[in-house]
Write a protein that holds these residues in place. Structure first.
Motif, PDB file in Angstrom:
ATOM      1  N   VAL A   1       0.848  -1.197   0.000  1.00 53.89           N
ATOM      2  CA  VAL A   1       0.000   0.000   0.000  1.00 53.89           C
ATOM      3  C   VAL A   1       0.885   1.249   0.000  1.00 53.89           C
ATOM      4  O   VAL A   1       0.637   2.197  -0.751  1.00 53.89           O
ATOM      5  CB  VAL A   1      -0.966  -0.018   1.213  1.00 53.89           C
ATOM      6  CG1 VAL A   1      -1.580   1.342   1.465  1.00 53.89           C
ATOM      7  CG2 VAL A   1      -2.046  -1.070   1.006  1.00 53.89           C
ATOM      8  N   LYS A   2       1.922   1.234   0.835  1.00 56.96           N
ATOM      9  CA  LYS A   2       2.832   2.389   0.908  1.00 56.96           C
ATOM     10  C   LYS A   2       3.587   2.572  -0.407  1.00 56.96           C
ATOM     11  O   LYS A   2       3.656   3.678  -0.948  1.00 56.96           O
ATOM     12  CB  LYS A   2       3.817   2.195   2.052  1.00 56.96           C
ATOM     13  CG  LYS A   2       4.778   3.342   2.212  1.00 56.96           C
ATOM     14  CD  LYS A   2       5.748   3.090   3.351  1.00 56.96           C
ATOM     15  CE  LYS A   2       6.739   4.242   3.413  1.00 56.96           C
ATOM     16  NZ  LYS A   2       7.850   3.963   4.291  1.00 56.96           N
ATOM     17  N   ASP A   3       4.153   1.481  -0.936  1.00 58.10           N
ATOM     18  CA  ASP A   3       4.940   1.559  -2.172  1.00 58.10           C
ATOM     19  C   ASP A   3       4.108   2.000  -3.364  1.00 58.10           C
ATOM     20  O   ASP A   3       4.619   2.656  -4.276  1.00 58.10           O
ATOM     21  CB  ASP A   3       5.610   0.217  -2.481  1.00 58.10           C
ATOM     22  CG  ASP A   3       6.716  -0.130  -1.500  1.00 58.10           C
ATOM     23  OD1 ASP A   3       7.107   0.727  -0.676  1.00 58.10           O
ATOM     24  OD2 ASP A   3       7.195  -1.286  -1.541  1.00 58.10           O
ATOM     25  N   ARG A   4       2.835   1.637  -3.383  1.00 56.51           N
ATOM     26  CA  ARG A   4       1.951   2.006  -4.494  1.00 56.51           C
ATOM     27  C   ARG A   4       1.245   3.332  -4.265  1.00 56.51           C
ATOM     28  O   ARG A   4       0.451   3.767  -5.096  1.00 56.51           O
ATOM     29  CB  ARG A   4       0.900   0.914  -4.717  1.00 56.51           C
ATOM     30  CG  ARG A   4       1.479  -0.412  -5.170  1.00 56.51           C
ATOM     31  CD  ARG A   4       0.375  -1.414  -5.328  1.00 56.51           C
ATOM     32  NE  ARG A   4       0.856  -2.752  -5.631  1.00 56.51           N
ATOM     33  CZ  ARG A   4       0.129  -3.669  -6.238  1.00 56.51           C
ATOM     34  NH1 ARG A   4      -1.115  -3.397  -6.615  1.00 56.51           N
ATOM     35  NH2 ARG A   4       0.625  -4.863  -6.467  1.00 56.51           N
ATOM     36  N   CYS A   5       1.504   3.938  -3.103  1.00 52.55           N
ATOM     37  CA  CYS A   5       0.872   5.217  -2.747  1.00 52.55           C
ATOM     38  C   CYS A   5      -0.656   5.133  -2.815  1.00 52.55           C
ATOM     39  O   CYS A   5      -1.322   6.033  -3.335  1.00 52.55           O
ATOM     40  CB  CYS A   5       1.386   6.350  -3.628  1.00 52.55           C
ATOM     41  SG  CYS A   5       3.155   6.612  -3.497  1.00 52.55           S
ATOM     42  N   ILE A   6      -1.216   4.041  -2.296  1.00 52.37           N
ATOM     43  CA  ILE A   6      -2.672   3.879  -2.249  1.00 52.37           C
ATOM     44  C   ILE A   6      -3.167   4.638  -1.015  1.00 52.37           C
ATOM     45  O   ILE A   6      -2.793   4.302   0.103  1.00 52.37           O
ATOM     46  CB  ILE A   6      -3.083   2.394  -2.186  1.00 52.37           C
ATOM     47  CG1 ILE A   6      -2.522   1.624  -3.384  1.00 52.37           C
ATOM     48  CG2 ILE A   6      -4.607   2.263  -2.120  1.00 52.37           C
ATOM     49  CD1 ILE A   6      -2.694   0.121  -3.298  1.00 52.37           C
ATOM     50  N   PRO A   7      -3.984   5.657  -1.209  1.00 56.21           N
ATOM     51  CA  PRO A   7      -4.398   6.491  -0.075  1.00 56.21           C
ATOM     52  C   PRO A   7      -5.492   5.860   0.779  1.00 56.21           C
ATOM     53  O   PRO A   7      -6.248   5.001   0.323  1.00 56.21           O
ATOM     54  CB  PRO A   7      -4.923   7.760  -0.752  1.00 56.21           C
ATOM     55  CG  PRO A   7      -5.449   7.280  -2.069  1.00 56.21           C
ATOM     56  CD  PRO A   7      -4.535   6.144  -2.480  1.00 56.21           C
ATOM     57  N   ASP A   8      -5.547   6.304   2.007  1.00 54.36           N
ATOM     58  CA  ASP A   8      -6.654   5.998   2.922  1.00 54.36           C
ATOM     59  C   ASP A   8      -6.885   4.504   3.151  1.00 54.36           C
ATOM     60  O   ASP A   8      -8.021   4.030   3.141  1.00 54.36           O
ATOM     61  CB  ASP A   8      -7.950   6.651   2.428  1.00 54.36           C
ATOM     62  CG  ASP A   8      -7.829   8.153   2.312  1.00 54.36           C
ATOM     63  OD1 ASP A   8      -7.194   8.766   3.192  1.00 54.36           O
ATOM     64  OD2 ASP A   8      -8.357   8.713   1.332  1.00 54.36           O
ATOM     65  N   VAL A   9      -5.793   3.753   3.349  1.00 57.04           N
ATOM     66  CA  VAL A   9      -5.900   2.328   3.652  1.00 57.04           C
ATOM     67  C   VAL A   9      -5.139   2.059   4.935  1.00 57.04           C
ATOM     68  O   VAL A   9      -3.980   2.439   5.081  1.00 57.04           O
ATOM     69  CB  VAL A   9      -5.339   1.446   2.520  1.00 57.04           C
ATOM     70  CG1 VAL A   9      -5.369  -0.020   2.919  1.00 57.04           C
ATOM     71  CG2 VAL A   9      -6.130   1.660   1.235  1.00 57.04           C
TER      72      VAL A   9
END
Length: 152
Positions: free
Chosen positions: A26-34
């Motif tokens: 999630v951090k590496d893909r910059c997926i927000p609000d997870v």
């Protein structure tokens, strides 16, 4: 905010590894609000993470931090998706959560691979079992991460 919670027995091996893997993805893909977390159905009172699984995770670039967390209704109610490793975990989570939350509970293998089977517990097994379990969790977390931007 979307929350994914992984559940296994002690929260020192399978669910903790899945948490570390998905959190990094999630951090590496910059997926927000997870938000990603994990809990155990057995209260191990802050037990350290499994050493073998932690070493394998580190070899793949993941850090298994923290100590075991016991499942509570409050922690589980916050989750939008609860991924359990076995059928027993599913029953134990259902015993804690009101019926209206049961739709959030899914078997990890069923959610990720459409297979109605549990994730093998590598505890006290040879390193090859740990590695196989870790690789399965990593592959499944990749699938979860792919789904997150579109919603669970």
């Amino acid at each position: 905010m979307t929350q994914v919670t992984f559940v296994c027995t002690g929260n020192v091996c399978r669910s903790a590894a899945a948490e570390a893997i998905l959190r990094k993805m999630v951090k590496d893909r910059c997926i927000p609000d997870v938000k990603v977390n994990s809990v155990g159905t057995l209260n191990l009172c802050g037990e350290q993470r499994d050493g073998m699984m932690s070493r394998i995770a580190a070899n793949y670039g993941y850090e298994m931090t923290g100590t075991s967390t016991f499942r509570t209704a409050e922690l589980l109610k916050e989750a939008d998706l609860i991924l359990v490793m076995t059928y027993t975990h599913k029953l134990e989570v259902q015993n804690v959560l009101p019926y209206m939350h049961w739709g959030r509970i899914r078997l990890f293998m069923e959610y990720c691979f459409d297979k109605d089977i549990p994730v093998e517990d590598p505890s006290h097994m040879p390193e090859s079992v740990y590695l196989r379990t870790f690789q399965l969790l990593e592959q499944g977390c990749r699938i979860i991460a792919d789904r997150l931007p579109e919603g669970l």
